[in-house]
Scaffold this active site. Structure first.
Site, PDB file in Angstrom:
ATOM      1  N   ASP A 229       1.074  -1.155   0.134  1.00 45.31           N
ATOM      2  CA  ASP A 229      -0.004  -0.086   0.041  1.00 45.31           C
ATOM      3  C   ASP A 229       0.794   1.297   0.014  1.00 45.31           C
ATOM      4  O   ASP A 229       1.960   1.459   0.730  1.00 45.31           O
ATOM      5  CB  ASP A 229      -0.885  -0.075   1.390  1.00 45.31           C
ATOM      6  CG  ASP A 229      -1.911   1.089   1.428  1.00 45.31           C
ATOM      7  OD1 ASP A 229      -2.778   1.032   0.386  1.00 45.31           O
ATOM      8  OD2 ASP A 229      -1.820   1.977   2.150  1.00 45.31           O
TER       9      ASP A 229
ATOM     10  N   GLU B  28       1.292  -0.652  -5.131  1.00 50.93           N
ATOM     11  CA  GLU B  28       0.488   0.361  -5.449  1.00 50.93           C
ATOM     12  C   GLU B  28       1.035   1.754  -5.513  1.00 50.93           C
ATOM     13  O   GLU B  28       1.564   2.409  -4.356  1.00 50.93           O
ATOM     14  CB  GLU B  28      -0.493   0.338  -4.199  1.00 50.93           C
ATOM     15  CG  GLU B  28      -1.587   1.514  -4.777  1.00 50.93           C
ATOM     16  CD  GLU B  28      -2.297   2.179  -3.504  1.00 50.93           C
ATOM     17  OE1 GLU B  28      -3.404   2.847  -3.534  1.00 50.93           O
ATOM     18  OE2 GLU B  28      -1.517   2.274  -2.619  1.00 50.93           O
TER      19      GLU B  28
END
Length: 553
Positions: free
Chosen positions: A201, A260
């Site tokens: 993330d 990401e």
């Protein structure tokens, strides 16, 4: 050119499970790990190669679990550590690999480290700074939260801490050796449990520019992905990722990490997947491309050129838990089905978001009082409407929460979703679910699809404006041609592969039913289309509007 890196991830179809909304085993209205485990056969039947799980760690749930209080514990909302272990084992038995989210940019404000920092100990593990102005009452700089509002919150003793997202998500300071050591330990904990990789993330946000310089303008969230910012895509993140790659390779060489990462160009994004860094990076440029042949071709070419230059596979994605579902974004289910076939024909790895195989639309009419997206309660950041893609998915045509669980669901489901459920669509050849099953089976079986072909690439073919056509070659000389029509009119083209070309699959079958738009994806000229008066079997086909088809040649 660096040599291509072989591995299962190079052409994998990876299915994202938003744990809260996938399947609820205990009737509390929230999805959980046991529910995921019980529904894994659906993913195996669909044809997925791996499942990616959103965060299930101990968390106050200020941002759907992306505010982690304990990286080694399962939140009781989702089960316990034995449920995670059972899920990984069950997935492996079905031939599915498991990727879990790791959230290294920030913790929860309930994390023991942050509580210690508020008490005055260990603040260098976060970004605490004095304010500006004579009394320190102004934030240290002009950075804004991605969720809207300032990226700084002041604490009782007058200092400010940085949070690029919600105030409950304080950013970690990755210049601190203790932070780096802690995350190495966390990764090993889950690798030892048997997971096959991590989705990282905010992989682009872990390092901030020295001196924390001002940006000098408002609405900074709109700049993400279009230019480098002092808090995103700093070069220092790559040292962290290289260390993680060494850690992953120290296991069996088949564990992966997926970034990401928002970057201003395909070339900048490719830096995250150099041979000694991460294995994949999400291709947000493709997700953002409109349903337009020219725009799609440009992003496909840019993506393949950039990743090929570093010997990495390209990824493709249409929907995820942070964006409007592509059925709604593209304006129709017909286009969404065509877009799915186009994506699955491209070389590289594809990511599916739960429910897209059912053709689920965005839920746009949720009452304000049920929304939980933190951006909804702030201003000038994201649109704050991410809950619309997170509504629990339907499994059965009727019953409590359409089979999501024995009770209700944490977000209300539309009444018409029973007709879009797995139960309603299974066995219906015109349904979106059966289209996805057929596409994934064909992709896995055909030597020219996935990472197949003699070079893993594609050859563009000449077609009229508004259409895309490319050939994927197999080592034996055969191949597959993918033809997509992004216009609202039928177009006649030469039959792919000549008279011997054989239609494998089309996105718009001449039928109607749950999830099916009706119409013809690629009809024989003269067999109902009739523009040129040719007869079935001759070397011409009519490609229907907003459709995609695969042809064996």
């Amino acid at each position: 050119m660096p040599p291509a890196r072989p591995g299962w991830w190079c052409d994998a179809v990876i299915y994202e499970v938003y744990v809260r909304s996938f399947a609820d085993s205990d009737g509390d209205g929230v999805g959980d790990l046991r529910g995921v485990r019980e529904r894994l056969p659906h993913l195996a039947r669909l044809g997925a190669d791996a499942v990616w799980l959103t965060p299930f760690y101990a968390s106050p749930q200020a941002d759907g679990g992306y505010d982690v209080a304990d990286y080694r514990a399962v939140d009781p909302l989702f089960g316990d550590l034995s449920d995670a272990d059972d899920l990984v084992r069950a997935a492996h038995e079905l031939g599915l690999r498991v990727i879990v989210d790791i959230v290294p940019n920030h913790t929860s404000d309930r994390h023991p480290w942050f509580r210690e920092a508020l008490a005055g100990d260990g603040r260098d593990r976060y970004h605490f700074h004095p304010g500006r102005g004579p009394d320190g009452s102004l934030p240290p700089n002009d950075w804004e939260s991605v969720f809207g509002g300032p990226a700084w919150t002041r604490v009782a003793d007058g200092q400010w801490y940085l949070h690029l997202f919600a105030p409950q998500q304080p950013d970690l300071n990755w210049e601190n050796d203790a932070v780096r050591a802690e995350f190495d330990s966390v990764l090993r904990f889950w690798l030892d449990l048997g997971v096959d990789g991590f989705r990282v993330d905010v992989a682009h946000g872990m390092v901030k520019a020295a001196g924390l310089p001002d940006i000098g303008r408002r609405e900074q969230a709109r700049l993400i992905g279009s230019q480098r910012l002092p808090f995103f895509d700093q070069d220092g993140v790559h040292e962290i990722h290289r260390g993680w790659r060494r850690l992953l390779d120290s296991y069996d060489g088949r564990r992966i990490a997926v970034a990401e990462a928002w970057a201003p160009s395909a070339e900048r994004l490719a830096l995250y997947v150099r041979p000694d860094e991460l294995h994949q990076a999400f291709n947000f440029a493709y997700l953002q491309a409109p349903w337009d042949a020219g725009a799609l071709r440009r992003v496909i070419e840019d993506s393949l050129r950039a990743t090929t230059s570093v010997g990495a596979p390209t990824t493709w994605v249409l929907s995820n838990h942070d964006v409007v579902r592509h059925t709604t974004r593209y304006g129709s289910l017909r286009r969404a089905r065509a877009a799915a076939l186009l994506m699955l024909a491209l070389p590289g790895s594809a990511y599916l978001y739960q429910g897209e195989e059912l053709g689920l639309p965005e839920v746009t009419d949720l009452p304000d009082e049920v929304r939980q997206d933190p951006a909804f309660h702030r201003t000038e950041g994201q649109d704050g409407l991410r809950d619309g893609c997170r509504v629990p998915i339907p499994w059965s045509a009727r019953g409590p929460s359409y089979g999501f669980g024995p009770g209700g669901s944490w977000l209300p489901q539309p009444a018409e979703w029973g007709g879009l459920s797995v139960e309603a669509q299974t066995g219906d050849p015109a349904s979106t679910l059966e289209l996805y099953r057929a596409a994934l089976a064909t992709r896995r079986a055909h030597p020219a699809l996935g990472a197949g072909g003699d070079d893993g690439g594609l050859d563009w073919l000449p077609v009229p404006p508004g259409l895309l056509a490319f050939r994927r070659r197999a080592a034996d000389g055969g191949g597959v041609v993918c033809v997509a029509n992004t216009t609202d009119r039928a177009v006649e083209i030469p039959r792919p592969g000549g008279p011997e070309g054989r239609l494998l699959l089309s996105s718009a079958p001449a039928a109607t039913g749950p999830g099916a738009p009706g119409g013809t994806a690629a009809g024989e000229a003269g067999a109902g289309a009739g523009e040129a008066g040719t007869t079935a079997g001759e070397a011409a086909v009519v490609v229907a509007p907003d459709s995609c088809s695969w042809w064996a040649i």
